[in-house]
Design an enzyme around this catalytic site. Sequence first.
Site, PDB file in Angstrom:
ATOM      1  N   GLU A 186       0.854  -1.205   0.000  1.00 41.96           N
ATOM      2  CA  GLU A 186       0.000   0.000   0.000  1.00 41.96           C
ATOM      3  C   GLU A 186       0.890   1.255   0.000  1.00 41.96           C
ATOM      4  O   GLU A 186       0.563   2.253  -0.638  1.00 41.96           O
ATOM      5  CB  GLU A 186      -0.946   0.035   1.200  1.00 41.96           C
ATOM      6  CG  GLU A 186      -1.795  -1.215   1.439  1.00 41.96           C
ATOM      7  CD  GLU A 186      -2.769  -1.593   0.332  1.00 41.96           C
ATOM      8  OE1 GLU A 186      -2.767  -0.940  -0.727  1.00 41.96           O
ATOM      9  OE2 GLU A 186      -3.512  -2.572   0.518  1.00 41.96           O
ATOM     10  N   TYR A 189       4.627   9.884  -7.234  1.00 43.88           N
ATOM     11  CA  TYR A 189       5.573   9.917  -8.359  1.00 43.88           C
ATOM     12  C   TYR A 189       4.890  10.427  -9.634  1.00 43.88           C
ATOM     13  O   TYR A 189       5.471  11.191 -10.404  1.00 43.88           O
ATOM     14  CB  TYR A 189       6.121   8.499  -8.545  1.00 43.88           C
ATOM     15  CG  TYR A 189       7.196   8.351  -9.583  1.00 43.88           C
ATOM     16  CD1 TYR A 189       8.366   9.096  -9.523  1.00 43.88           C
ATOM     17  CD2 TYR A 189       7.048   7.440 -10.632  1.00 43.88           C
ATOM     18  CE1 TYR A 189       9.367   8.938 -10.479  1.00 43.88           C
ATOM     19  CE2 TYR A 189       8.038   7.265 -11.584  1.00 43.88           C
ATOM     20  CZ  TYR A 189       9.187   8.025 -11.507  1.00 43.88           C
ATOM     21  OH  TYR A 189      10.166   7.859 -12.455  1.00 43.88           O
ATOM     22  N   GLU A 239     -11.242  -2.880  -1.506  1.00 44.41           N
ATOM     23  CA  GLU A 239     -10.251  -3.396  -2.453  1.00 44.41           C
ATOM     24  C   GLU A 239     -10.912  -4.072  -3.655  1.00 44.41           C
ATOM     25  O   GLU A 239     -10.310  -4.157  -4.715  1.00 44.41           O
ATOM     26  CB  GLU A 239      -9.315  -4.378  -1.744  1.00 44.41           C
ATOM     27  CG  GLU A 239      -8.548  -3.684  -0.627  1.00 44.41           C
ATOM     28  CD  GLU A 239      -7.261  -4.387  -0.236  1.00 44.41           C
ATOM     29  OE1 GLU A 239      -7.375  -5.497   0.310  1.00 44.41           O
ATOM     30  OE2 GLU A 239      -6.181  -3.836  -0.472  1.00 44.41           O
ATOM     31  N   GLU A 295      -3.425  -5.413  -5.948  1.00 43.06           N
ATOM     32  CA  GLU A 295      -4.738  -5.342  -5.304  1.00 43.06           C
ATOM     33  C   GLU A 295      -5.523  -6.631  -5.504  1.00 43.06           C
ATOM     34  O   GLU A 295      -6.274  -7.039  -4.625  1.00 43.06           O
ATOM     35  CB  GLU A 295      -5.549  -4.140  -5.812  1.00 43.06           C
ATOM     36  CG  GLU A 295      -5.062  -2.791  -5.304  1.00 43.06           C
ATOM     37  CD  GLU A 295      -4.975  -2.676  -3.781  1.00 43.06           C
ATOM     38  OE1 GLU A 295      -5.739  -3.367  -3.081  1.00 43.06           O
ATOM     39  OE2 GLU A 295      -4.133  -1.922  -3.299  1.00 43.06           O
ATOM     40  N   HIS A 316      -4.323  -8.824  -2.891  1.00 43.14           N
ATOM     41  CA  HIS A 316      -4.863  -8.423  -1.585  1.00 43.14           C
ATOM     42  C   HIS A 316      -6.291  -8.932  -1.438  1.00 43.14           C
ATOM     43  O   HIS A 316      -6.687  -9.432  -0.387  1.00 43.14           O
ATOM     44  CB  HIS A 316      -4.884  -6.891  -1.425  1.00 43.14           C
ATOM     45  CG  HIS A 316      -3.532  -6.245  -1.505  1.00 43.14           C
ATOM     46  ND1 HIS A 316      -3.346  -4.883  -1.446  1.00 43.14           N
ATOM     47  CD2 HIS A 316      -2.292  -6.776  -1.649  1.00 43.14           C
ATOM     48  CE1 HIS A 316      -2.054  -4.608  -1.542  1.00 43.14           C
ATOM     49  NE2 HIS A 316      -1.402  -5.743  -1.670  1.00 43.14           N
TER      50      HIS A 316
END
Length: 344
Positions: free
Chosen positions: A117, A126, A190, A224, A227
């Site tokens: 994460e 970024y 998620e 993800e 996850h």
Amino acid sequence: MPINMTKDRPNVNSRRIINGADSDVVQLHPMKHTFAWDAYLAGNANHWLPTEIAMQDDIELWKSPRLSEDERLAFKTALGFFTTADSIAANNIVLALYEHITSPECRMYLLRQGFEEAIHTHAYQYIVESLGLDGGEIFNMYRENTAHNSKANFILTFNEGVFADDFHTGTFESDQKFLENLCVFSLILEGIFFYSSFAVIFGFQRQNKLVGSAEQIQYIMRDESQHLNFGINMINTIKEEQPELWDDAFQKRTIKLVKEAAKLEYEYAREVFPKGIFGMNADGFKQYIEYIADRRLSAVGLPKQFKVKNPFPWMSEAVDISKEKNFFETRVTEYQTGGTLDWN
Ligand code: FE
């Protein structure tokens, strides 16, 4: 509490996702929830960093007049959502899940997941920095934009009880509260709330626009989905370990929450992409979110509610393609040989 001296080794059968024996938490062996170890290894093999992805084309395109105002707005909107979602996810892992999960192998993966994460938040930072976006505009969007705000608040409501200092698992009510947090966090945050924004970003990729940013998001989507799988595995294991929690009322409530979340998600899509984008219109987003919501329900053994076809079949390819990408294989090789580097 001091640890008692004993030659008795922990029994694998006393391992539980929650409410396991206290003395088990420190040692990884014997492992019971092997899905967590597999997820940990997969996460390591998939390791990536935002700064490894070239952003030069995106920087040039963003400065040029070749992006429309609608495209710029859609991109910033999706990015704004991601920044909030990944920070909420990280907080939930560290402040809610880690404390109450008593399986050391699951805790091991949570450490990896928490780091991922952080990498995702790094990626957004970024992108903001590379394109020269206003970081305040992107990161504060959940306070300024109603659709972002509603989704964030929906999730935060379910964190409250579990985050409280005096929250403990071990009663029927608190265990159900914990399981509810896990369902909302995995299946909804998620599993649903990222997906119309993912679709928008891959819309850019399909047009060959902002490909560096899209590649970042592609790696994030792959993380993800790992996850999400891990969350689903934990939910299904808790169902086996404490079947009384998964009662009729709980199942009905979970279905209701997933339906509410699907509605919030397609309202978000309608509000932030009012004219649609790249051929994806409000109806397409709605159907896609319903399709995704049904998949999340099925994964935990609940009946599908919408029974619609996937209107964006290329989205499943976006996940699959990334697994085969040369770019990624290069990175994997580099990481795997990293340990043999000559440091002299
Ligand atoms: Fe995540």
